[in-house]
Design an enzyme around this catalytic site. Structure first.
Site, mmCIF file in Angstrom:
data_model
loop_
_atom_site.group_PDB
_atom_site.id
_atom_site.type_symbol
_atom_site.label_atom_id
_atom_site.label_comp_id
_atom_site.label_asym_id
_atom_site.label_seq_id
_atom_site.Cartn_x
_atom_site.Cartn_y
_atom_site.Cartn_z
ATOM 1 N N ASP A 483 0.810 -1.220 0.000
ATOM 2 C CA ASP A 483 0.000 0.000 0.000
ATOM 3 C C ASP A 483 0.841 1.267 0.000
ATOM 4 O O ASP A 483 0.335 2.351 -0.261
ATOM 5 C CB ASP A 483 -0.847 0.042 1.287
ATOM 6 C CG ASP A 483 -2.118 -0.759 1.160
ATOM 7 O OD1 ASP A 483 -2.691 -0.782 0.073
ATOM 8 O OD2 ASP A 483 -2.540 -1.360 2.173
HETATM 9 C C1 BGC Z 1 0.142 1.109 6.342
HETATM 10 C C2 BGC Z 1 -0.218 -0.086 5.537
HETATM 11 C C3 BGC Z 1 -1.703 -0.163 5.424
HETATM 12 C C4 BGC Z 1 -2.296 1.135 4.928
HETATM 13 C C5 BGC Z 1 -3.785 1.040 4.979
HETATM 14 C C6 BGC Z 1 -0.484 2.333 5.784
HETATM 15 O O1 BGC Z 1 -0.193 3.415 6.622
HETATM 16 O O2 BGC Z 1 1.528 1.239 6.417
HETATM 17 O O3 BGC Z 1 0.290 -1.253 6.130
HETATM 18 O O4 BGC Z 1 -2.053 -1.179 4.550
HETATM 19 O O5 BGC Z 1 -1.871 2.208 5.699
HETATM 20 O O6 BGC Z 1 -4.474 2.144 4.531
HETATM 21 C C1 NOJ Z 2 -1.846 -3.877 5.310
HETATM 22 C C2 NOJ Z 2 -2.974 -3.958 4.347
HETATM 23 O O1 NOJ Z 2 -4.135 -4.405 5.014
HETATM 24 C C3 NOJ Z 2 -2.639 -4.893 3.214
HETATM 25 O O2 NOJ Z 2 -3.688 -4.883 2.278
HETATM 26 C C4 NOJ Z 2 -1.345 -4.509 2.579
HETATM 27 O O3 NOJ Z 2 -1.052 -5.439 1.574
HETATM 28 C C5 NOJ Z 2 -0.221 -4.439 3.591
HETATM 29 N N1 NOJ Z 2 -0.601 -3.574 4.664
HETATM 30 C C6 NOJ Z 2 1.089 -3.955 2.976
HETATM 31 O O4 NOJ Z 2 1.062 -2.610 2.690
#
Ligand code: BGC
Ligand code: NOJ
Length: 811
Positions: A483
């Site tokens: 993400d």
């Molecule tokens: C996090 C990710 C997460 C995303 C969700 C980010 O701040 O680092 O792990 O999936 O937010 O919106």
């Molecule tokens: C958490 C999110 O829920 C997931 O969809 C994503 O793949 C990981 N973070 C890595 O960014």
């Protein structure tokens, strides 16, 4: 250092001190009604949706941490205390918390009075049982007061935490005998209410928080319990609570049980009222009648245990490694159930108001869950697919109550569509239910625009082909699995979310990871087409996959590992050529491309995994990237926003470690796969709980990487794709038993460290008992099925009701 121990016979983790390094929680409920409960009684509950139907209030990031829950106060002769330790924190001569599958039992003893609180949600019910067992362990009679306490949330948890100008004036309750009804907003648009009941005569009650606690007090020094007398307050606005006051006497050795019930009821519109202003309580009374005695509670708990026993019998291993057994047989599938239910909505790190059911998340959660309750996986697949857009793209999440997609956490993540193919394939392999492909499923929840699920998969597959970049690799869109790799966002404004801020609709930034996914998942799509008699489509799909594989080897290979991506300007990401201070290697394409088989025959796969070992492995797991990004890069986005070693910037992201484990089995290095497995599997970390900090029975999303000052410290336990993927890695690839299209694949690849084991796997109504001798981890196997040697690794599916005995030599 440990703070408790596993009790495998009872399938419990037993916490023996309230002072764990972080609140260690459990989940109650697995269908409609859910609760979170910490080892010291903290937490909250909700009906289906943690945001829109929150029953009780919880304040995140509170001081002290984990304040607020379902509490019981005891006042014995002026000495007031709480058996869960929090919130009064009075010294206890005995403390124990047993987190089991769907229930938690916390016991505290003080002055010879033993108080045990059992919390669970009975199967099929929309209520929590709190059974309090009080025992006089002393030699003189005891007379004391017991006060229950829950604080209601005014249903919408976001509004409840923000909109005080309104909600300080809306709170309403009714009190009838031993039942307190919470009916805020029932007068207008809500058809639901909550109640808190006890199966005994009360000596008093309270429903107004300020009167019960005192305006300037906390949960730890509340007025009513300390004074020993309920005030019989009826809330009007402000903060409604429910507290029962009970007089209890116990002879020496005597024990008494009280059953408290915290329930949720919905009435049909026409049946809302008993008389003007008085709610119709018929349904509440039925629920109460079902749990009015401790015998009923014992029976319901027994049912819950049986329920879990049944679920867990679908995959079980017996090996000489007790940590492995407890992960595979108990805690890992349990976590898979919880992530399946919650997606990323409600934990001690997810507030329940931030995120709902993730499109990519829920599809991956299916992988570790589908063997538990395939029917629910089927329903989930249809729900997810119903939010897909007609061009194959997807909302990133939907709200569980409405089941409608929304853009609250962004959209346009170009990996999303492919996960649907993976989820559906896993479901069909488990069940053989090809009929699901013929289901009519809407796009964007529009019943006037529907197509078969098969057509949805085609749109998913084609979404990649329709969105290729200059190197023939998939465009990344907003981001892919990571993400935080936001290659089109260019965010320079604080407070903007990287996931929702304006996105340049660039057609240059490409993801090698999505390419790996396409090569991994594409063949499943082709297989599905073949089953449906669409052989031309299957041929076309295979040709596209082959083309993608060539593109990866041509443009996605960096010499010793796979590149991660090309940015907006066409620059390489995750390359040896990247400038000083930037990451040179990222984990995702190494794991995923090798899982897809890319470069296995030609040597790139092995080189890539050797590079992972050399550059990314640490004593606590494999970091996501190395070196970490030192500075913020506007062209990379959130990944470079994190301080080195945390989260997506070189944290140990436990979700993608299992991709590397699976990849290691693909190239026949089972020993190494198992070595990686043990580094992050929580049961193996129990002894370093003071470093790891989160629960030793479930995975956390992230462990701080080697570049962080707090290397080894985990955060974000419970709700992470880590649960599913590690279950897949260990059960399907290392222990090596998984359903495939044409039969059960038996191909252990774990090495000598687990020299002998037996897996019992139920699948499509048959039972397979697989006895394995493992002398090496190369993935070479010889199978003898019911006494007859067979060629290959696929055992044809057997008739429902039959038992198949398999002898396996793995070398
Ligand atoms: C996090 C990710 C997460 C995303 C969700 C980010 O701040 O680092 O792990 O999936 O937010 O919106
Ligand atoms: C958490 C999110 O829920 C997931 O969809 C994503 O793949 C990981 N973070 C890595 O960014």
């Amino acid at each position: 250092m440990r703070f408790g121990h596993f009790d495998d016979a009872r399938r419990e983790y037993v916490i023996t001190t309230p002072k764990t390094p972080y609140p260690w929680i459990n989940y109650l409920g697995s269908e409609q009604f859910f609760g979170l409960v910490s080892h010291q009684g903290g937490g909250y509950c909700f009906y289906r949706d943690a945001r829109l139907r929150r029953l009780t209030r919880y304040r995140y990031n509170n001081v002290p941490t984990d304040s607020g829950g379902r509490y019981f106060y005891i006042n014995e002769g002026g000495d007031t205390w709480t058996p869960t330790f929090m919130p009064m924190k009075k010294e206890l001569s005995f403390f124990e918390c047993r987190h089991g599958l769907g229930y938690t039992q916390i016991t505290g003893t003080r002055n010879g009075l033993r108080a045990e609180v059992l919390y669970f949600v009975p199967i099929g019910q929309t209520a929590e049982v709190h059974q309090v067992t009080l025992k006089n362990e002393g030699s003189t009679p005891k007379r004391f007061k017991l006060f229950s306490f829950v604080e209601f949330c005014l249903w919408n948890a976001h509004d409840d935490a923000t909109n005080f100008q309104r909600n300080f004036s809306t709170g309403e309750v009714e009190v009838v005998g031993s039942t307190i009804y919470h009916k805020t907003e029932y007068r207008e648009r809500r058809d639901h209410f909550a109640f808190y009941h006890v199966n005994a005569q009360v000596s008093g009650f309270d429903t107004d928080r300020e009167s019960f606690i005192g305006l300037y007090n906390g949960f730890g020094d509340p007025d009513v319990p300390s004074a020993g007398e309920s005030k019989n307050t009826v809330a009007s606005g402000w903060s409604p609570i429910a507290s029962h006051g009970l007089d209890v006497t116990l002879a020496p050795g005597e024990e008494k049980k009280f059953v408290f019930l915290l329930g949720y009821v919905e009435n049909p519109r026409a049946e809302k009222w008993e008389k003007p202003g008085i709610i119709n309580k018929t349904r509440a009374e039925q629920l109460i009648a079902a749990f009015s005695s401790s015998e009923q509670v014992t029976a319901a708990l027994g049912k819950l245990r049986e329920h879990w026993e049944g679920l867990l019998s679908n995959y079980a291993v017996e090996s000489g490694d007790e940590k492995l057994n407890r992960m595979v047989n108990i805690w890992n599938p349990y976590q898979c159930m919880v992530t399946f239910n919650m997606s990323r909505s409600a934990s001690y790190f997810e507030s329940g108001i931030g995120r709902g059911m993730g499109f990519r998340d829920s599809n991956q959660d299916l992988l570790g869950f589908v063997h538990l309750v395939p029917e629910r996986a089927r329903e989930r697949i249809i729900d997810i697919a119903s939010t897909q857009f007609a061009d194959g793209s997807a909302y990133h999440q939907y709200q569980p109550l409405t089941k409608r997609g929304n853009n609250d956490v962004g959209s346009g993540f170009n990996d999303d569509p492919l996960w649907l193919i993976l989820g559906v394939s896993a479901y069909i392999k488990e069940t053989g239910d090809y009929g699901i492909l013929d289901e009519q499923v809407p796009f964007d929840n529009d019943p006037n625009n529907a197509a078969t699920l098969l057509e949805h998969l085609k749109r998913s597959f084609d979404h990649v082909g329709h969105n290729l970049g200059p190197h023939g690799l998939p465009l990344i869109g907003r981001a892919d699995w990571n993400d935080c790799l936001n290659l089109n966002c260019f965010s320079e404004t604080p407070d903007e979310s990287f996931q929702t801020t304006g996105n340049r609709t660039g057609r240059t930034a490409e993801s090698v990871f999505i390419a790996g996914m396409f090569v991994h998942i594409g063949p499943d799509y082709a297989k599905i087409c073949e089953y449906k008699g669409q052989s031309a489509e299957a041929t076309r799909a295979r040709a596209e996959v082959a083309k993608m594989e060539r593109a990866v080897l041509e443009h996605g290979w960096d010499g010793e590992w796979f590149l991660r991506a090309y940015d907006f300007f066409g620059n390489k990401i995750g390359s040896k050529d990247c400038p000083e201070g930037d990451s040179k290697i990222l984990i995702e394409p190494q794991g995923y491309c090798v899982m897809a088989g890319i470069g296995v025959a030609t040597g790139e796969a092995k080189l890539a995994l050797d590079s992972v070992k050399e550059r990314l492995d640490t004593r606590y797991g494999i970091v996501l990237n190395n070196p970490p990004y030192r500075d913020y890069h506007v062209e990379l986005g959130e990944i470079s926003s994190y301080p080195p070693g945390y989260k997506e910037n070189a944290g140990i992201f436990c979700h993608n470690n299992p991709w590397v484990m699976i990849a290691e089995t693909v190239i026949g290095r089972g020993e190494r796969a198992f070595e990686y497995y043990k580094k992050i599997a929580p049961a193996y970390l129990e002894d370093i709980s003071e470093i790891h900090r989160t629960e030793p029975y479930v995975y956390s999303q992230m462990i701080a990487g080697k570049d962080a000052p707090r290397h080894g410290e985990a955060k974000n336990s419970w709700l992470t794709g880590t649960g599913s993927w590690n279950f897949v890695a260990i059960s399907q690839y290392m222990l090596g038993v998984r359903p495939e299209w044409d039969g059960l694949c038996v191909k252990p690849c774990i090495g000598k460290e687990v020299p002998e084991f037996t897996v019992t796997r139920k699948c499509r109504g048959a039972t397979y008992r697989i006895h394995v001798k493992s002398t090496g981890g190369t993935g070479q196997v010889k199978l003898v099925v019911d006494g007859k040697p067979i060629e290959g690794v696929i055992v044809p599916f057997a008739k429902p009701g039959s038992t198949v005995h398999i002898e396996c030599e793995a070398s």
